[in-house]
Design a protein around this motif. Structure first.
Motif, mmCIF file in Angstrom:
data_model
loop_
_atom_site.group_PDB
_atom_site.id
_atom_site.type_symbol
_atom_site.label_atom_id
_atom_site.label_comp_id
_atom_site.label_asym_id
_atom_site.label_seq_id
_atom_site.Cartn_x
_atom_site.Cartn_y
_atom_site.Cartn_z
ATOM 1 N N ASN A 278 71.036 52.737 22.612
ATOM 2 C CA ASN A 278 70.279 53.660 23.464
ATOM 3 C C ASN A 278 70.247 55.046 22.818
ATOM 4 O O ASN A 278 71.274 55.576 22.415
ATOM 5 C CB ASN A 278 70.917 53.743 24.847
ATOM 6 N N ALA B 104 62.868 48.820 20.516
ATOM 7 C CA ALA B 104 62.943 47.533 21.206
ATOM 8 C C ALA B 104 61.793 47.409 22.194
ATOM 9 O O ALA B 104 61.376 48.401 22.793
ATOM 10 C CB ALA B 104 64.268 47.418 21.933
ATOM 11 N N ILE C 141 60.596 50.028 25.164
ATOM 12 C CA ILE C 141 61.580 50.437 26.161
ATOM 13 C C ILE C 141 61.843 51.928 25.967
ATOM 14 O O ILE C 141 62.513 52.346 25.019
ATOM 15 C CB ILE C 141 62.865 49.607 26.047
ATOM 16 N N ASP D 66 64.386 58.810 26.651
ATOM 17 C CA ASP D 66 65.363 57.814 26.201
ATOM 18 C C ASP D 66 64.639 56.615 25.613
ATOM 19 O O ASP D 66 63.610 56.186 26.157
ATOM 20 C CB ASP D 66 66.218 57.331 27.375
ATOM 21 N N GLN E 141 65.212 52.634 23.458
ATOM 22 C CA GLN E 141 66.146 51.632 22.977
ATOM 23 C C GLN E 141 65.682 51.180 21.600
ATOM 24 O O GLN E 141 64.518 50.824 21.432
ATOM 25 C CB GLN E 141 66.137 50.448 23.939
ATOM 26 N N HIS F 242 66.682 48.916 17.829
ATOM 27 C CA HIS F 242 67.531 47.863 17.255
ATOM 28 C C HIS F 242 68.422 48.420 16.162
ATOM 29 O O HIS F 242 69.518 47.942 15.933
ATOM 30 C CB HIS F 242 66.669 46.742 16.669
ATOM 31 N N GLU G 286 77.273 53.678 26.121
ATOM 32 C CA GLU G 286 76.795 52.684 27.092
ATOM 33 C C GLU G 286 76.871 53.194 28.532
ATOM 34 O O GLU G 286 76.073 52.830 29.378
ATOM 35 C CB GLU G 286 77.648 51.410 26.980
ATOM 36 N N ASN H 261 70.509 56.742 32.537
ATOM 37 C CA ASN H 261 69.297 57.100 31.797
ATOM 38 C C ASN H 261 68.854 58.519 32.152
ATOM 39 O O ASN H 261 69.285 59.103 33.148
ATOM 40 C CB ASN H 261 68.192 56.065 32.004
#
Lengths: 234, 619
Positions: free
Chosen positions: A2, A37, A47, A66, A68, A70, A100, A104
């Motif tokens: 993230n 992602a 995302i 924000d 996401q 890979h 984690e 958000n």
């Protein structure tokens, strides 16, 4: 992974609305070949989610989105790749990995800083004095119209800070889904209180920063959204 | 940072300010000091429409590759800004530099459809350029028109200094070089225009004189000077694979109609439908090499960040390397979040297989364009599609899970009978019946068949250029016949019928085959406030009728009047390669209900072979 990205929006980009800025970043992320992602399903989408929509006409020093991804080589490389495909008026300033546990961006937003100034030729006479006395008020009442009703609201509890800086006004206000105070509304309450007639489009507003609140019910502890993440080192 | 032409106050007042600020990804900024020719490229409609046009993207890129030219863009301001600009006397400006158009060397206007003619006048007036070419001076830009409607430029002849006949990739640079030479020489405007007329494809209307017969038709159109060519030759690109194409098209901030990478795979069409102007104008059919297209797909997706790629041509199924290209696009990009949008393909096993991979079957619909309801009528218009083709394609699709079909037809075609009209309803019914033949447990609920009819407009340079157009009452009467017949069908609940506005069609018909006398009516309509005629809610037919009245123009003369075979048409001075003899032959074959084979099956000697390439020399 993230990621929390911070960007600035200036110049003529203030005329581009929130939805179009989202589209702009979707395309920019592809141009910069960020390893983003996608959601599952027949028509996958990136995302990504924005912290707090910025109105048309406002500039900003601190917008957040924000994402996401890979993979990411380093924050520096990602910023460089993104800035090489930006248009004039848009600049990515940070690209941080979020732990984690962090909520958000949109859910985190609690407050924002703004700088408000009068467009050239629009500053009311003696406005500084009048503003100082406005700040001394116990209450800053304004009638807020919603679709269903009109209610008198006191803005003061949502105005965390306000002061005159140079030829404009700095303010920190509540922002987000719980409480939200737009700087324009503060100014509306001010001119009403001071008995000033303000022409339409007299104000220029720049958002300076957006914060999360890490405090508890008794005291606020505002932290810029980007500080919740860490730089990715190569 | 650039200074915008409009104040914050104005930009925050109008709808979608992003239309007017420029600064888009891949838009081109240059230093004015290094520039010899400033070219403003205009699409006379609103930004979102204009930005979707491939032709401008091609020319914008082509011009800007030259260091001495800066090509910028300009579109019609929407009505809200139009009003403000008039009130405050703000001159229309180009998006990139935000400089007034009136200070440019050229204003190039692409003319894609007849209903934008009043917007051309809007753009000129807001630019503070005299509407009439004859009133322009050394202070004004040269106004040059291009695009499909210039194949009959005569209704607009008074407003343009020059027209470019044909594909823009060919003679713009010679024209620009001539301009630079002329500018340095200090000679008169007339001098430049005269010399420009010597460049093949450049038409300067002021250098021609038109005389009329008593009945109002043309007696003769001839050049005023001996050195001005009597015929103007269409310009076309013969080496499509090597032709200039934008690797970095401009990406709008707001959603344009075409918000995707567009790969042009082929120019022209082999089919020869007799109503279709593009099918004649862009002959011969020329294909781009699939290798070149693959390379462009990579580059353009990378430079724009678009999430969709689409193919462009008049008939993609006739592109010989389609299977290879589409398979490549799916394999290469589908997994990377890129949508592949396919143009209407002929429905067969291959296209259904491909479509099932790239779109959601439940949401998407199949499109057929039989254009006419009966086989007789389809033979008249030379549309090769048969009822069997349609039912077979629809059957395959229904078995594959589709349940939505769109059908496109025209009403008012030459020789049309009531049976032909009713045939539209009957064909739709047969398709519905085919759907309900599938066992209930294997089909996907009800089917939806949407029938749309437009009204036929005879266009220049088609075999139907001689055809009388229907009147408004005839058009609407025909739509009523179809509507009643649709309601008579057993599966009427699965059929939906839409028809076009008839008044816009009538006007389109007048402008399409108009002559120089039509210009004053366009001007009068504009003065009455007509702009954005292509936008239903902005269209005022009554104002146009008043304009015809006041300027003494007879609508029927241009629309419903039968034309003699030897009539001199306003557009006859243009040579599109396809001969008038061929069109005449095709008109005759139409009345005999005889089909003409497509270019790949057999050459019909249309004349386009003289370009020495394309489909004429394919195998």
């Amino acid at each position: 992974m993230n990621i929390r990205m911070k960007f600035k929006k200036h110049g003529c980009m203030k005329f581009i609305g929130h939805l179009d800025i989202m589209r702009y970043f979707q395309k920019a992320i592809r141009r910069a070949e960020i390893d983003i992602a996608y959601s599952e399903g027949f028509s996958p989408h990136m995302i990504m989610s924005f912290a707090a929509p910025l109105g048309v006409g406002l500039t900003s020093e601190g917008e957040y989105v924000d994402l996401q991804v890979h993979s990411c080589e380093s924050s520096k490389a990602a910023i460089k790749a993104l800035n090489s495909v930006m248009v004039e008026g848009m600049e990515v300033v940070s690209f941080k990995l979020l732990p984690e546990t962090v909520k958000n961006a949109m859910a985190s937003v609690a407050a924002a800083d703004y700088f408000v100034n009068f467009r050239e030729g629009y500053a009311p006479e003696n406005w500084k004095e009048k503003f100082e006395s406005f700040l001394q008020k116990e209450e800053m009442l304004i009638v807020k119209k919603t679709k269903r009703s009109e209610a008198e609201v006191d803005l003061k509890p949502m105005l965390y800070k306000a002061e005159i800086r140079d030829e404009g006004i700095f303010m920190q206000t509540a922002c987000g889904s719980v409480n939200n105070l737009k700087p324009e509304l503060v100014m509306e309450a001010f001119v009403k209180d001071a008995g000033i007639e303000l022409a339409p489009f007299a104000l220029e507003v720049c958002r300076l920063e957006v914060y999360a609140d890490l405090g508890d019910e008794t005291s606020r502890k505002l932290v810029p959204l980007e500080e919740l993440g860490e730089d990715i080192e190569p | 940072m650039r200074k915008l032409a409009l104040s914050d106050e104005i930009l925050l007042t109008v709808e979608k300010p992003a239309r007017y600020i420029g600064n888009e990804v891949n838009s081109v900024m240059k230093n004015k000091k290094d520039i010899a020719v400033r070219f403003a490229m205009c699409f006379p409609d609103v930004y979102e429409i204009g930005m979707s046009h491939l032709g401008i993207q091609i020319l914008y890129d082509m011009f800007n590759r030259r260091e001495d030219i800066w090509c910028e863009r300009v579109y019609s301001p929407w009505t809200d800004l139009d009003k403000i600009m008039r009130e405050q006397n703000i001159p229309l400006f180009a998006l990139e530099s935000q400089d007034p158009i009136k200070d440019f060397d050229f204003l190039g206007i692409t003319i894609q459809y007849e209903m934008c003619y009043t917007n051309i006048l809007q753009v000129l007036e807001l630019s503070q350029i005299p509407l009439m070419a004859s009133e322009r001076t050394m202070e004004h830009p040269f106004v040059i028109g291009g695009g499909p409607c210039t194949y009959n430029p005569e209704p607009l002849a008074d407003f343009f200094d020059l027209f470019y006949m044909g594909e823009g990739e060919t003679v713009y640079f010679p024209l620009m070089d001539l301009y630079k030479e002329w500018k340095a020489s200090g000679a008169s405007r007339e001098e430049f225009l005269r010399k420009a007329s010597h460049i093949p494809g450049i038409y300067v209307p002021s250098l021609y004189e038109v005389t009329y017969k008593e009945d109002g038709t043309i007696l003769e159109m001839r050049p005023k000077f001996e050195d001005v060519p009597a015929k103007v030759d269409k310009q076309i690109v013969m080496e499509m694979s090597e032709a200039t194409y934008p690797e970095k098209p401009v990406v709008p901030f707001i959603k344009a109609t075409q918000d995707r990478v567009v790969l042009e795979i082929m120019r022209g069409c082999i089919r020869g439908c007799r109503f279709c102007q593009a099918g004649m104008l862009y002959r011969p059919t020329r294909q781009k090499d699939v290798k070149v297209l693959k390379d462009y797909a990579y580059k353009m997706l990378k430079s724009t960040g678009h999430e969709e790629i689409s193919l462009s041509s008049l008939s993609s199924s006739d592109y010989e390397q389609l299977e290879e290209l589409v398979t490549f696009l799916i394999d290469e990009f589908k997994g990377k979040g890129i949508n592949i949008s396919l143009p209407s393909l002929r429905i067969d096993a291959f296209s259904l297989d491909v479509m099932s991979k790239v779109q959601d079957i439940r949401k998407s619909s199949l499109t057929f364009a039989p254009e006419a309801g009966s086989q007789r009528m389809r033979n008249v218009i030379n549309k090769g599609l048969t009822e069997d083709d349609i039912l077979r394609g629809a059957g395959l699709a229904f078995e594959g899970g589709w349940n939505k079909v769109k059908l496109y037809f025209m009403l008012g075609l030459p020789t049309e009978t009531e049976e032909d009209m009713k045939g539209i309803a009957h064909l739709a019914e047969k398709i519905a019946k085919r759907y309900y033949e599938i066992p209930k447990d294997q089909r996907n609920g009800k089917c939806q068949i949407t029938i749309s009819t437009s009204f036929f407009v005879p266009k220049p340079f088609t075999p139907f250029q001689w055809a009388p157009m229907n009147t408004m009452d005839e058009f609407l009467g025909k739509a009523r016949i179809v509507n009643a017949e649709v309601k008579e069908q057993l599966n009427r609940k699965s059929l939906k019928y839409n028809w076009h506005q008839a008044d816009v069609t009538i006007l389109e018909g007048l402008l399409a085959r108009g002559d120089r006398k039509v210009a004053k009516a366009i001007l009068a309509a504009y003065k009455k406030g007509c702009i954005y005629d292509a936008w239903g809610e902005q269209f005022h037919y009554d104002r146009w009728l008043e304009a015809f009245d006041e300027t003494g123009l007879d609508l029927d003369f241009y629309t419903t009047r039968p034309r003699e075979m030897d009539e001199v048409f306003p557009w006859d001075f243009i040579d599109i390669g396809v001969t008038k003899k061929f069109l005449e032959r095709e008109w005759k074959r139409a009345t005999e209900e005889t089909v003409t084979p497509n270019c790949r099956m057999q050459c019909s000697g249309c004349g386009a072979m003289r370009y020495e390439g394309g489909v004429c020399y394919e195998h």
